[in-house]
Design an enzyme around this catalytic site. Structure first.
Site, short mmCIF file in Angstrom:
data_model
loop_
_atom_site.label_atom_id
_atom_site.label_comp_id
_atom_site.label_asym_id
_atom_site.label_seq_id
_atom_site.Cartn_x
_atom_site.Cartn_y
_atom_site.Cartn_z
N ASP A 49 0.83 -1.20 0.00
CA ASP A 49 0.00 0.00 0.00
C ASP A 49 0.87 1.26 0.00
O ASP A 49 0.36 2.38 -0.09
CB ASP A 49 -1.02 0.00 1.15
N SER A 50 2.19 1.09 0.03
CA SER A 50 3.09 2.22 -0.19
C SER A 50 2.85 2.84 -1.56
O SER A 50 3.30 3.94 -1.84
CB SER A 50 4.56 1.77 -0.07
N ASP A 88 -1.14 -6.13 -0.36
CA ASP A 88 -1.46 -5.52 0.93
C ASP A 88 -2.95 -5.31 1.10
O ASP A 88 -3.64 -4.88 0.18
CB ASP A 88 -0.79 -4.14 1.03
N LYS A 118 -1.22 -9.38 2.77
CA LYS A 118 -0.45 -8.93 3.93
C LYS A 118 -1.28 -7.94 4.73
O LYS A 118 -2.02 -7.14 4.15
CB LYS A 118 0.86 -8.26 3.50
N GLU A 120 -1.18 -5.48 8.56
CA GLU A 120 -0.32 -4.94 9.62
C GLU A 120 -0.90 -5.22 10.99
O GLU A 120 -2.12 -5.26 11.16
CB GLU A 120 -0.17 -3.41 9.42
N GLU A 187 9.52 -4.27 9.99
CA GLU A 187 9.90 -2.96 9.41
C GLU A 187 10.43 -2.02 10.49
O GLU A 187 9.88 -1.95 11.60
CB GLU A 187 8.68 -2.31 8.72
O1 KIV Z 1 3.55 -1.11 1.61
C1 KIV Z 1 4.70 -1.56 1.48
O2 KIV Z 1 5.42 -1.32 0.50
C2 KIV Z 1 5.21 -2.37 2.58
C3 KIV Z 1 6.68 -2.66 2.57
C4 KIV Z 1 7.41 -1.45 2.97
C5 KIV Z 1 7.02 -3.83 3.40
O3 KIV Z 1 4.48 -2.75 3.43
#
Ligand code: KIV
Length: 274
Positions: A49-50, A88, A118, A120, A187
């Site tokens: 989600d970055s 994510d 994924k 968090e 992280e």
């Molecule tokens: O969103 C993302 O790119 C991430 C990575 C930094 C692990 O969660």
């Protein structure tokens, strides 16, 4: 006659088997063509989600939606054939209950073709990780610096700098590992803690700004390519594509402007004939 051998995608059990073995290599990817270039060299690709910040210029990841994750996740799956693809779950799509998390994770998997999701969070996400993994959804966890909690944490801060904070983070790692997560991203974590956790839990740890003491590493692709205006301090740039893009744009502009005069003459000449 051409024979096309279909390459088999790396599986979740294959990633799990790498615990304590050859380091797992991973990068983020948000779009089909770049994903195609890096596919042969990585074990898994994370559609993180970055992308909210990297692709959309957002200040943080909180505004990212499931639809955005699905559009980019599907593009990365289409562009690749070898790497396992993890997508994510964005902020607000899984925290409320395991049932809601399951519904949204199913959507992501059905509509992108990715293998895993994924999310968090540490111990509090244990019941959700268990619920999803028992129902056929492989879950990668993410602890330490969790960007979706930026408003609670008061920014992006390295976790586990002081030993008093370690017990809670170690417990997070243990609970998610026992709940069925197949791997965990650590992280922004101090090296001694990342090393300790990597030695304590049975699933692979994937570090980002958490030292080489992990079972694998992940970087944001644009950061390591030199495309990010302000990459985190721990990032090594393996290319300087930002400068290459600016140089190419300048060369193109020079070429086009170099031809501008004859083109204008032509227009003028045509006008004169009229
Ligand atoms: O969103 C993302 O790119 C991430 C990575 C930094 C692990 O969660």
């Amino acid at each position: 006659m051409s024979v096309h051998t279909k390459i088999k995608r790396i599986t979740v059990p294959e990633i799990m088997a790498r615990k304590g073995n050859t380091p797992i290599v991973s990068l983020t990817a948000y779009h089909a063509h770049t994903a195609r270039y890096i596919d042969p060299y990585v074990d898994f690709l994370l559609v993180g989600d970055s992308l909210g910040m990297v692709m959309y210029g957002m200040e943080n990841t909180l505004g990212v939606t499931i639809d955005m994750m699905i559009a980019h996740g599907a593009a990365v799956v289409r562009g690749t054939e070898r790497a396992l693809v993890v997508v994510d779950m964005p902020f607000g799509s899984y925290e409320e209950s395991p049932e809601i998390a399951f519904r949204n994770a199913c959507r992501i998997i059905k509509e992108t073709g990715c293998t895993a999701v994924k999310l968090e969070g540490g111990a509090r996400m244990g019941p959700t990780i268990k619920y999803l993994s028992e129902r056929g959804i492989p879950v990668m966890a993410h602890i330490g610096l969790t960007p979706q909690s930026t408003n609670v944490m008061g920014g992006f801060k390295t976790q586990g700098r002081v030993e008093e904070d370690w017990a809670e983070i170690e417990n997070d790692a243990l609970v998610i590992s026992e709940s069925g997560a197949f791997a965990v991203v650590l992280e922004g974590m101090a090296e001694p803690l990342a090393a300790k956790i990597s030695g304590q839990i049975s699933i692979p740890t994937i570090g980002i700004g958490a030292s080489a003491a992990c079972d694998g590493q992940i970087l944001v692709l644009e950061d390591m390519l030199g495309l990010s205006p302000k990459p985190p301090k721990f990032v090594k740039e393996f290319a300087t594509l930002g400068a290459a893009i600016a140089g190419a744009a300048e060369a193109y502009a020079d070429e086009v402007r170099g031809r501008a005069f004859p083109a204008k003459e032509h227009t003028y000449a045509m006008k004169k004939v009229d």
